[in-house]
Design an enzyme around this catalytic site. Structure first.
Site, PDB file in Angstrom:
ATOM      1  N   GLY A   1      46.336  49.595  19.854  1.00  0.00           N
ATOM      2  CA  GLY A   1      47.558  48.941  19.394  1.00  0.00           C
ATOM      3  C   GLY A   1      48.434  48.376  20.490  1.00  0.00           C
ATOM      4  O   GLY A   1      49.462  47.768  20.214  1.00  0.00           O
ATOM      5  N   HIS A   2      48.038  48.525  21.756  1.00  0.00           N
ATOM      6  CA  HIS A   2      48.905  48.085  22.869  1.00  0.00           C
ATOM      7  C   HIS A   2      48.107  47.295  23.885  1.00  0.00           C
ATOM      8  O   HIS A   2      47.734  47.855  24.914  1.00  0.00           O
ATOM      9  CB  HIS A   2      49.539  49.300  23.530  1.00  0.00           C
ATOM     10  CG  HIS A   2      50.779  49.006  24.312  1.00  0.00           C
ATOM     11  ND1 HIS A   2      50.765  48.632  25.629  1.00  0.00           N
ATOM     12  CD2 HIS A   2      52.080  49.034  23.953  1.00  0.00           C
ATOM     13  CE1 HIS A   2      52.000  48.476  26.061  1.00  0.00           C
ATOM     14  NE2 HIS A   2      52.811  48.712  25.055  1.00  0.00           N
ATOM     15  N   PHE A   3      47.865  46.151  23.805  1.00  0.00           N
ATOM     16  CA  PHE A   3      48.028  45.208  22.711  1.00  0.00           C
ATOM     17  C   PHE A   3      46.657  44.638  22.387  1.00  0.00           C
ATOM     18  O   PHE A   3      45.945  44.286  23.334  1.00  0.00           O
ATOM     19  CB  PHE A   3      48.964  44.066  23.119  1.00  0.00           C
ATOM     20  CG  PHE A   3      50.360  44.545  23.466  1.00  0.00           C
ATOM     21  CD1 PHE A   3      51.244  44.911  22.467  1.00  0.00           C
ATOM     22  CD2 PHE A   3      50.778  44.619  24.787  1.00  0.00           C
ATOM     23  CE1 PHE A   3      52.542  45.324  22.787  1.00  0.00           C
ATOM     24  CE2 PHE A   3      52.068  45.040  25.105  1.00  0.00           C
ATOM     25  CZ  PHE A   3      52.946  45.387  24.109  1.00  0.00           C
TER      26      PHE A   3
END
Length: 148
Positions: free
Chosen positions: A47-49
């Protein structure tokens, strides 16, 4: 000098939150150099990124804190070392945190910490994180060793 198996005897953290792989230098009550190999397999990169993976600054600071915890524990006197399994390091504060350069998968993130002050169970440390000798992050950390 200290491998991940030994680190796990000192710190309570485990995957995916154990953020140091090895300690390469340690001078009790003075300084420590430790590192983490940052890989694309880290869950944080989901999720990052997506499509542009950057290792979060907060994780860099936590890795510094973990290295500082190893330094504090290894600086304890021999009689206190025996009870290490009944102690834990609590983070008290972060001051002056700055993020200077992104950290990406494939980087070897090196933590260099120096003791600024130590009194009783309280430690104040200057922490810096590097990749290939490029400063990526820095902060002043305060922590204390307490009974579990």
């Amino acid at each position: 000098m200290i491998d991940v198996v030994e680190i796990q005897k000192i710190l309570p953290h485990r995957f995916p939150f154990l953020l140091i792989d090895r300690v390469v230098e340690l001078e009790p009550a003075k300084n420590i150099v430790a590192y983490k190999n940052v890989t694309i397999g880290e869950p944080i990169f989901q999720g990052h990124f997506p499509g542009h993976p950057i290792y979060p600054g907060v994780m860099i600071i936590e890795g510094m804190a973990q290295a500082g915890g190893v330094l504090a524990f290894k600086s304890m006197s021999d009689e206190h070392q025996a009870g290490i399994e009944n102690k834990v390091v609590y983070f008290m504060s972060i001051d002056g945190a700055k993020f200077r350069h992104p950290v990406r998968p494939g980087d070897r993130l090196e933590y260099r910490l120096n003791v600024l002050k130590h009194k009783g169970n309280i430690w104040v440390l200057e922490g810096k994180a590097y990749v290939d000798d490029v400063l990526c992050a820095e902060a002043e950390l305060k922590a204390m060793i307490v009974d579990k």
